[in-house]
Design a protein around this motif. Sequence first.
Motif, PDB file in Angstrom:
ATOM      1  N   MET A   1       0.837  -0.905   0.117  1.00 20.04           N
ATOM      2  CA  MET A   1      -0.162  -0.062   0.007  1.00 20.04           C
ATOM      3  C   MET A   1       0.789   1.328  -0.115  1.00 20.04           C
ATOM      4  O   MET A   1       1.587   1.324   0.716  1.00 20.04           O
ATOM      5  N   ALA A   2       0.529   2.146  -1.085  1.00 23.05           N
ATOM      6  CA  ALA A   2       1.476   3.458  -1.038  1.00 23.05           C
ATOM      7  C   ALA A   2       0.686   4.386  -1.139  1.00 23.05           C
ATOM      8  O   ALA A   2      -0.418   4.482  -2.092  1.00 23.05           O
ATOM      9  N   VAL A   3       0.843   5.564  -0.467  1.00 25.30           N
ATOM     10  CA  VAL A   3       0.175   6.809  -0.529  1.00 25.30           C
ATOM     11  C   VAL A   3       1.254   7.743  -0.748  1.00 25.30           C
ATOM     12  O   VAL A   3       2.118   8.152   0.206  1.00 25.30           O
ATOM     13  N   VAL A   4       1.285   8.466  -1.882  1.00 21.41           N
ATOM     14  CA  VAL A   4       2.316   9.424  -2.318  1.00 21.41           C
ATOM     15  C   VAL A   4       1.466  10.837  -2.511  1.00 21.41           C
ATOM     16  O   VAL A   4       0.445  10.581  -3.390  1.00 21.41           O
ATOM     17  N   VAL A   5       2.021  11.728  -1.866  1.00 20.98           N
ATOM     18  CA  VAL A   5       1.449  13.091  -2.255  1.00 20.98           C
ATOM     19  C   VAL A   5       2.386  13.847  -3.197  1.00 20.98           C
ATOM     20  O   VAL A   5       3.590  13.704  -2.822  1.00 20.98           O
ATOM     21  N   LEU A   6       1.996  14.620  -4.249  1.00 27.48           N
ATOM     22  CA  LEU A   6       2.532  15.234  -5.100  1.00 27.48           C
ATOM     23  C   LEU A   6       2.147  16.689  -4.759  1.00 27.48           C
ATOM     24  O   LEU A   6       1.101  17.150  -4.849  1.00 27.48           O
ATOM     25  N   LEU A   7       3.224  17.549  -4.417  1.00 29.91           N
ATOM     26  CA  LEU A   7       3.290  18.730  -4.309  1.00 29.91           C
ATOM     27  C   LEU A   7       3.837  19.675  -5.027  1.00 29.91           C
ATOM     28  O   LEU A   7       4.779  19.391  -5.785  1.00 29.91           O
ATOM     29  N   GLY A   8       3.306  20.994  -5.266  1.00 30.37           N
ATOM     30  CA  GLY A   8       3.987  21.957  -6.013  1.00 30.37           C
ATOM     31  C   GLY A   8       3.052  23.038  -6.234  1.00 30.37           C
ATOM     32  O   GLY A   8       1.838  22.799  -6.225  1.00 30.37           O
ATOM     33  N   PRO A   9       3.699  24.132  -6.696  1.00 31.59           N
ATOM     34  CA  PRO A   9       2.927  25.359  -6.853  1.00 31.59           C
ATOM     35  C   PRO A   9       1.924  25.041  -8.282  1.00 31.59           C
ATOM     36  O   PRO A   9       2.266  24.173  -9.110  1.00 31.59           O
ATOM     37  N   PRO A  10       0.838  25.738  -8.492  1.00 31.96           N
ATOM     38  CA  PRO A  10       0.066  25.745  -9.808  1.00 31.96           C
ATOM     39  C   PRO A  10       1.261  25.646 -11.105  1.00 31.96           C
ATOM     40  O   PRO A  10       1.944  26.536 -11.256  1.00 31.96           O
ATOM     41  N   GLY A  11       0.769  24.730 -11.934  1.00 30.93           N
ATOM     42  CA  GLY A  11       1.694  24.494 -13.056  1.00 30.93           C
ATOM     43  C   GLY A  11       3.050  23.881 -13.015  1.00 30.93           C
ATOM     44  O   GLY A  11       3.829  23.972 -14.074  1.00 30.93           O
ATOM     45  N   ALA A  12       3.402  23.459 -11.679  1.00 35.41           N
ATOM     46  CA  ALA A  12       4.607  22.752 -11.559  1.00 35.41           C
ATOM     47  C   ALA A  12       5.009  21.478 -12.228  1.00 35.41           C
ATOM     48  O   ALA A  12       5.876  21.091 -12.796  1.00 35.41           O
ATOM     49  N   GLY A  13       3.794  20.794 -12.682  1.00 29.98           N
ATOM     50  CA  GLY A  13       3.998  19.741 -13.415  1.00 29.98           C
ATOM     51  C   GLY A  13       3.446  18.424 -12.543  1.00 29.98           C
ATOM     52  O   GLY A  13       3.594  17.215 -12.880  1.00 29.98           O
ATOM     53  N   LYS A  14       2.730  18.636 -11.564  1.00 33.84           N
ATOM     54  CA  LYS A  14       2.255  17.341 -10.808  1.00 33.84           C
ATOM     55  C   LYS A  14       1.087  16.674 -11.660  1.00 33.84           C
ATOM     56  O   LYS A  14       1.193  15.577 -11.667  1.00 33.84           O
ATOM     57  N   GLY A  15       0.264  17.073 -12.407  1.00 35.72           N
ATOM     58  CA  GLY A  15      -0.580  16.496 -13.348  1.00 35.72           C
ATOM     59  C   GLY A  15       0.115  15.761 -14.282  1.00 35.72           C
ATOM     60  O   GLY A  15      -0.352  14.657 -14.877  1.00 35.72           O
ATOM     61  N   THR A  16       1.408  16.366 -14.847  1.00 33.61           N
ATOM     62  CA  THR A  16       1.986  15.623 -15.658  1.00 33.61           C
ATOM     63  C   THR A  16       2.886  14.319 -15.193  1.00 33.61           C
ATOM     64  O   THR A  16       2.901  13.324 -15.826  1.00 33.61           O
ATOM     65  N   GLN A  17       3.167  14.385 -13.846  1.00 30.99           N
ATOM     66  CA  GLN A  17       4.074  13.427 -13.397  1.00 30.99           C
ATOM     67  C   GLN A  17       3.224  12.487 -12.724  1.00 30.99           C
ATOM     68  O   GLN A  17       3.615  11.221 -12.462  1.00 30.99           O
ATOM     69  N   ALA A  18       1.922  12.770 -12.365  1.00 29.61           N
ATOM     70  CA  ALA A  18       1.073  11.693 -11.583  1.00 29.61           C
ATOM     71  C   ALA A  18       0.948  10.574 -12.434  1.00 29.61           C
ATOM     72  O   ALA A  18       1.191   9.214 -11.650  1.00 29.61           O
ATOM     73  N   PRO A  19       0.636  10.495 -13.555  1.00 23.17           N
ATOM     74  CA  PRO A  19       0.607   9.059 -14.254  1.00 23.17           C
ATOM     75  C   PRO A  19       1.781   8.376 -14.263  1.00 23.17           C
ATOM     76  O   PRO A  19       1.727   7.084 -14.281  1.00 23.17           O
ATOM     77  N   VAL A  20       3.001   8.901 -14.421  1.00 23.61           N
ATOM     78  CA  VAL A  20       4.105   7.982 -14.204  1.00 23.61           C
ATOM     79  C   VAL A  20       4.195   7.309 -13.047  1.00 23.61           C
ATOM     80  O   VAL A  20       4.619   6.060 -12.953  1.00 23.61           O
ATOM     81  N   LEU A  21       3.879   8.072 -11.799  1.00 26.59           N
ATOM     82  CA  LEU A  21       4.106   7.487 -10.528  1.00 26.59           C
ATOM     83  C   LEU A  21       3.019   6.351 -10.312  1.00 26.59           C
ATOM     84  O   LEU A  21       3.219   5.450  -9.856  1.00 26.59           O
ATOM     85  N   ALA A  22       1.802   6.814 -11.059  1.00 23.19           N
ATOM     86  CA  ALA A  22       0.701   5.819 -10.917  1.00 23.19           C
ATOM     87  C   ALA A  22       0.956   4.465 -11.558  1.00 23.19           C
ATOM     88  O   ALA A  22       0.670   3.278 -11.078  1.00 23.19           O
ATOM     89  N   GLU A  23       1.620   4.708 -12.655  1.00 21.08           N
ATOM     90  CA  GLU A  23       2.070   3.161 -13.377  1.00 21.08           C
ATOM     91  C   GLU A  23       3.238   2.733 -12.599  1.00 21.08           C
ATOM     92  O   GLU A  23       3.103   1.312 -12.481  1.00 21.08           O
ATOM     93  N   HIS A  24       4.156   3.492 -12.108  1.00 15.31           N
ATOM     94  CA  HIS A  24       5.256   2.820 -11.261  1.00 15.31           C
ATOM     95  C   HIS A  24       4.918   1.957 -10.110  1.00 15.31           C
ATOM     96  O   HIS A  24       5.217   0.886  -9.834  1.00 15.31           O
TER      97      HIS A  24
END
Length: 225
Positions: free
Chosen positions: A1-24
Amino acid sequence: MAVVVLLGPPGAGKGTQAPVLAEHLAVPILGSGDLLRAAVAANTALGREADQYMSRGQLVPDPTIVRVFLDRLEQPDATRGAILDGFPRTRVQAEALDTALAEAGRRVDAAILVDVPTEDLIARMASRRICVANGHVYNLASNPPLVAGVCDLDGSELVQREDDREETVRARMQQQIPPLLDVVDHYRSSAVLRTVDGRLPIDDVSTAVVAAVDADGAVPGGGVA
Ligand code: AP5
């Protein structure tokens, strides 16, 4: 079980990186912005309330987003863990998340800060486009689609987000970065914070984000560096 929080200012790239981590990590993405935009599009009571804040670049009030997001976290698909994109965004939200996870015998395993200076973000967001069907993220400068105006993944139309107009972007930066710094402090003090340089090319940020969850085996399902 993994709970990972992605933090960053608006536009930092959280939504771009989330699928990479989700797949990993083979866990779903729970995106607070996606959840709220879906409610706005469906014209639900939540959507009508949220729209008043989102259109002005303000955060949706804590009691509303905490209730909605924690409900989402309890859905069956998140029992094996999740990537949290956009939540928590205030210290109150971070503490509510800690409490809810502790009640279920869980915790935040890693909080990854995608760090980008504010001045770089304004330009990024002016050239962001998302697809109408699934919110897949593109950038006319750094990450264009193969065919102009069309999503590579689902063929739907690419549009600009309502809150990516420059005056709203500036309001988002001004109002949302101070509470973000509180959340960063919260995770620094619980020793789960990892920072990656979000100014790098997208693929390099992805490599750094995956390395951050794999480092020292802190995240169940991640590798051990
Ligand atoms: P939300 O949708 O979460 O917006 P945000 O946090 O402001 O984040 P963004 O989606 O704008 O950016 P991102 O970091 O995901 O960057 P992206 O990957 O798209 O929230 C929207 C609103 O909902 C909030 O303003 C608030 O009102 C409300 N809300 C949401 N959660 C809330 C909460 N918890 N509490 C209260 N209110 C809440 O990338 C941006 C662009 O840059 C793209 O074009 C991308 O292609 C490009 N890009 C990405 N990485 C790179 C790179 N390395 N180099 C160059 N370009 C890059």
